[in-house]
Design a protein around this motif. Sequence first.
Motif, PDB file in Angstrom:
ATOM      1  N   LYS A 151       0.829  -1.225   0.000  1.00 29.20           N
ATOM      2  CA  LYS A 151       0.000   0.000   0.000  1.00 29.20           C
ATOM      3  C   LYS A 151       0.851   1.258   0.000  1.00 29.20           C
ATOM      4  CE  LYS A 151      -3.193  -0.647   3.291  1.00 29.20           C
ATOM      5  NZ  LYS A 151      -4.341  -1.212   3.987  1.00 29.20           N
ATOM      6  N   GLU A 152       1.908   1.262   0.829  1.00 29.89           N
ATOM      7  CA  GLU A 152       2.733   2.477   0.954  1.00 29.89           C
ATOM      8  C   GLU A 152       4.175   2.126   0.581  1.00 29.89           C
ATOM      9  OE1 GLU A 152       1.868   4.463   4.654  1.00 29.89           O
ATOM     10  OE2 GLU A 152       3.494   5.897   4.344  1.00 29.89           O
ATOM     11  N   ILE A 153       4.694   2.772  -0.447  1.00 32.72           N
ATOM     12  CA  ILE A 153       6.070   2.512  -0.919  1.00 32.72           C
ATOM     13  C   ILE A 153       6.892   3.774  -0.731  1.00 32.72           C
ATOM     14  CG2 ILE A 153       7.484   1.852  -2.899  1.00 32.72           C
ATOM     15  CD1 ILE A 153       5.017   0.399  -4.043  1.00 32.72           C
ATOM     16  N   ALA A 199      16.089   6.672   8.799  1.00 33.50           N
ATOM     17  CA  ALA A 199      14.828   7.427   8.660  1.00 33.50           C
ATOM     18  C   ALA A 199      13.669   6.478   8.371  1.00 33.50           C
ATOM     19  CB  ALA A 199      14.965   8.452   7.537  1.00 33.50           C
ATOM     20  N   MET A 200      13.869   5.501   7.506  1.00 29.82           N
ATOM     21  CA  MET A 200      12.786   4.566   7.178  1.00 29.82           C
ATOM     22  C   MET A 200      12.522   3.589   8.307  1.00 29.82           C
ATOM     23  SD  MET A 200      13.270   3.791   3.092  1.00 29.82           S
ATOM     24  CE  MET A 200      15.020   3.416   3.042  1.00 29.82           C
ATOM     25  N   ALA A 201      13.559   3.301   9.085  1.00 31.80           N
ATOM     26  CA  ALA A 201      13.389   2.343  10.196  1.00 31.80           C
ATOM     27  C   ALA A 201      12.656   2.984  11.365  1.00 31.80           C
ATOM     28  CB  ALA A 201      14.750   1.828  10.650  1.00 31.80           C
ATOM     29  N   VAL A 210       8.655   2.441   8.072  1.00 33.06           N
ATOM     30  CA  VAL A 210       8.151   1.321   7.252  1.00 33.06           C
ATOM     31  C   VAL A 210       8.286   0.020   8.039  1.00 33.06           C
ATOM     32  CG1 VAL A 210       8.776   2.525   5.124  1.00 33.06           C
ATOM     33  CG2 VAL A 210      10.396   0.895   6.158  1.00 33.06           C
ATOM     34  N   TYR A 211       7.760  -1.075   7.468  1.00 32.55           N
ATOM     35  CA  TYR A 211       7.838  -2.377   8.160  1.00 32.55           C
ATOM     36  C   TYR A 211       8.996  -3.212   7.629  1.00 32.55           C
ATOM     37  CZ  TYR A 211       3.010  -1.159   9.386  1.00 32.55           C
ATOM     38  OH  TYR A 211       1.876  -0.513   9.840  1.00 32.55           O
ATOM     39  N   LYS A 212       9.448  -2.932   6.393  1.00 33.63           N
ATOM     40  CA  LYS A 212      10.565  -3.715   5.836  1.00 33.63           C
ATOM     41  C   LYS A 212      11.315  -2.822   4.856  1.00 33.63           C
ATOM     42  CE  LYS A 212      11.655  -8.185   3.596  1.00 33.63           C
ATOM     43  NZ  LYS A 212      11.094  -9.491   3.131  1.00 33.63           N
ATOM     44  N   ILE A 213      12.645  -2.863   4.956  1.00 39.65           N
ATOM     45  CA  ILE A 213      13.506  -2.054   4.094  1.00 39.65           C
ATOM     46  C   ILE A 213      14.192  -2.955   3.069  1.00 39.65           C
ATOM     47  CG2 ILE A 213      15.548  -0.562   4.005  1.00 39.65           C
ATOM     48  CD1 ILE A 213      14.846   0.401   6.819  1.00 39.65           C
ATOM     49  N   PHE A 214      14.126  -2.518   1.818  1.00 37.17           N
ATOM     50  CA  PHE A 214      14.750  -3.265   0.720  1.00 37.17           C
ATOM     51  C   PHE A 214      15.810  -2.392   0.068  1.00 37.17           C
ATOM     52  CE2 PHE A 214      11.589  -6.699   0.158  1.00 37.17           C
ATOM     53  CZ  PHE A 214      10.539  -6.199   0.905  1.00 37.17           C
ATOM     54  N   GLY A 215      16.809  -3.063  -0.492  1.00 37.41           N
ATOM     55  CA  GLY A 215      17.690  -2.318  -1.383  1.00 37.41           C
ATOM     56  C   GLY A 215      19.150  -2.518  -1.063  1.00 37.41           C
ATOM     57  N   PRO A 216      19.952  -2.454  -2.121  1.00 35.49           N
ATOM     58  CA  PRO A 216      21.402  -2.592  -1.986  1.00 35.49           C
ATOM     59  C   PRO A 216      22.027  -1.258  -1.603  1.00 35.49           C
ATOM     60  CG  PRO A 216      20.843  -2.288  -4.279  1.00 35.49           C
ATOM     61  CD  PRO A 216      19.556  -2.236  -3.517  1.00 35.49           C
ATOM     62  N   GLY A 217      23.285  -1.350  -1.265  1.00 36.29           N
ATOM     63  CA  GLY A 217      23.990  -0.102  -0.956  1.00 36.29           C
ATOM     64  C   GLY A 217      25.410  -0.390  -0.526  1.00 36.29           C
ATOM     65  N   ASN A 230      16.369  -4.819  14.783  1.00 35.19           N
ATOM     66  CA  ASN A 230      15.527  -5.009  15.982  1.00 35.19           C
ATOM     67  C   ASN A 230      14.279  -4.117  15.905  1.00 35.19           C
ATOM     68  OD1 ASN A 230      16.825  -2.625  16.172  1.00 35.19           O
ATOM     69  ND2 ASN A 230      17.267  -2.763  18.382  1.00 35.19           N
ATOM     70  N   LYS A 231      14.208  -3.318  14.847  1.00 36.44           N
ATOM     71  CA  LYS A 231      13.096  -2.358  14.724  1.00 36.44           C
ATOM     72  C   LYS A 231      12.284  -2.620  13.464  1.00 36.44           C
ATOM     73  CE  LYS A 231      10.783   1.271  15.979  1.00 36.44           C
ATOM     74  NZ  LYS A 231       9.998   1.202  17.219  1.00 36.44           N
ATOM     75  N   VAL A 232      12.962  -3.136  12.429  1.00 39.89           N
ATOM     76  CA  VAL A 232      12.297  -3.259  11.116  1.00 39.89           C
ATOM     77  C   VAL A 232      12.893  -4.459  10.384  1.00 39.89           C
ATOM     78  CG1 VAL A 232      14.004  -1.756   9.974  1.00 39.89           C
ATOM     79  CG2 VAL A 232      11.692  -1.861   9.075  1.00 39.89           C
ATOM     80  N   ALA A 233      12.089  -5.081   9.531  1.00 35.13           N
ATOM     81  CA  ALA A 233      12.631  -6.205   8.745  1.00 35.13           C
ATOM     82  C   ALA A 233      13.474  -5.656   7.592  1.00 35.13           C
ATOM     83  CB  ALA A 233      11.478  -7.041   8.186  1.00 35.13           C
TER      84      ALA A 233
END
Length: 437
Positions: A151-153, A199-201, A210-217, A230-233
């Motif tokens: 729903k929210e990206i 910020a997203m966590a 957010v509930y889960k963070i994706f992405g390389p870096g 411990n805060k977000v997937a």
Amino acid sequence: MKIYNYTDLSKSKIEELCSRQIEDDKLVESRVADIIKSVKTDGDKALFDFAKTFDKVELEKLFLDGEELKTIAATIPAEAKKAIDIAYENIKNFHLSQLNKEDKIETMPGVVCWRESRAIEKVGLYIPGGTAVLPSTFLMLATPARIAGCKEIIVCSPPQSDARLPDGQGKTNCYLAYCAVLLGIEKVFLIGGAQAVAAMAFGTESVPQVYKIFGPGNRYVTTAKTMVQNKVAIDMPAGPSEVLVIADETANPSFIAADLLAQAEHGTDSQAILVSTSNHIITETLKEIDNQLAILPRKDIAAKAIANSYAVLAKNLDEAMQFSNEYAPEHLILATENFESLIPLIINAGSVFLGNLTPESVGDYASGTNHTLPTSGFAKAYSGVSTDAFLKKITFQHLSREGLNNIGATVEILAAAEGLEAHKNAVSIRLNFESED
Ligand SMILES: NC(=O)c1ccc[n+]([C@@H]2O[C@H](COP(=O)([O-])OP(=O)(O)OC[C@H]3O[C@@H](n4cnc5c(N)ncnc54)[C@H](O)[C@@H]3O)[C@@H](O)[C@H]2O)c1
Ligand SMILES: N[C@H](CO)Cc1c[nH]c[nH+]1
Ligand SMILES: [Zn+2]
């Protein structure tokens, strides 16, 4: 590039080579911990400050809205727009094929079980933009997120200084802006590095949690993702790029060199490993690397990564596969005549490229597979990003009276064996209940 003889390598040396130990992680960890703390304490203010410190950009606001993204996207050259459209179609079709309906299973008469998928409602996507802005990553992350129905990206990518952008593009490039428009993303936060992850966590005044963070870096991004678990997937540790090429005597040294350099140019901490059964192939490839390096715009970056990498001479393809499985490469290229016979031997790898005509770049951009892949050996336990990564599988079970009668005693005995009387009673009370009907 150092050359090792597989037979001479001790177990500890193989472990050391596979550890990718290049820089001191402790320094990165302490810096990332400080960044996370600042974002938690100071919120948006920290994000403005870090943009100035690390990205050398003075931001008026932390994001680009839909209209601004459309304006920047409009400057995209027609040929690039078409290429992104083609890549998007392939990525979309491959990720759509991953959606599969699951049947209900009657595990014993009267006991029915099944699973249903639900999209993760709020996801955060990190699009790298340090040494290079990667709109391809935007496609790799936002496409499965859309297919899953998130729903929210929330999208974050480092702000780009005007020096790096052709006139008229504000703080990001037209390719990334076009991907946002294509995927219906109405806001892109101009935040990079560990601070974007924090910020997203944890959320700030402007950035939703957010509930889960994706992405390389890079190491800062990847260390931050690891630290906020411990805060977000998170999807997986997807850090500095790696490629391992297994080449037999039929391989083409100029192709191998091109593939090694393609990943080396990502960053000085990229890994570009050659494992060959032919000393001649290794020697010729090293010559080719020197020839091709000379004309690369990012030759300084690539040269450092090549210097940090190595070649291994293996007695045969079994030895080569053994080393590769221990290394667990993000990308594995099988530059061998009979690559089909090696496929069953692959245990650990992020994405595999078969034969002499399949460069890793096709997976980076447009074959359809996802280029967000596990690095640093995590391919031993993680898959690359897929549509499933944006879904949760909820299990369901339903018992009829017949089912309860069939399974009841089993559960009572197990509960008693664990000394959990209330568990047992929850079954007994139903078994002993005589309904009116
Ligand atoms: N594993 C994968 O799936 C995959 C896919 C694509 C790219 N990659 C890798 O992603 C990485 C992208 O790295 P990048 O640096 O180009 O972009 P990035 O966006 O990952 O990192 C850039 C950000 O790092 C921060 N930063 C830079 N120097 C810092 C410092 N000294 N201290 C604290 N923060 C700092 C800045 O905020 C900057 O915005 C590359 O290593 C590439 O190989 C991996
Ligand atoms: N090879 C990278 C993953 O390690 C993905 C990528 C994006 N753009 C170019 N390459
Ligand atoms: Zn790449």
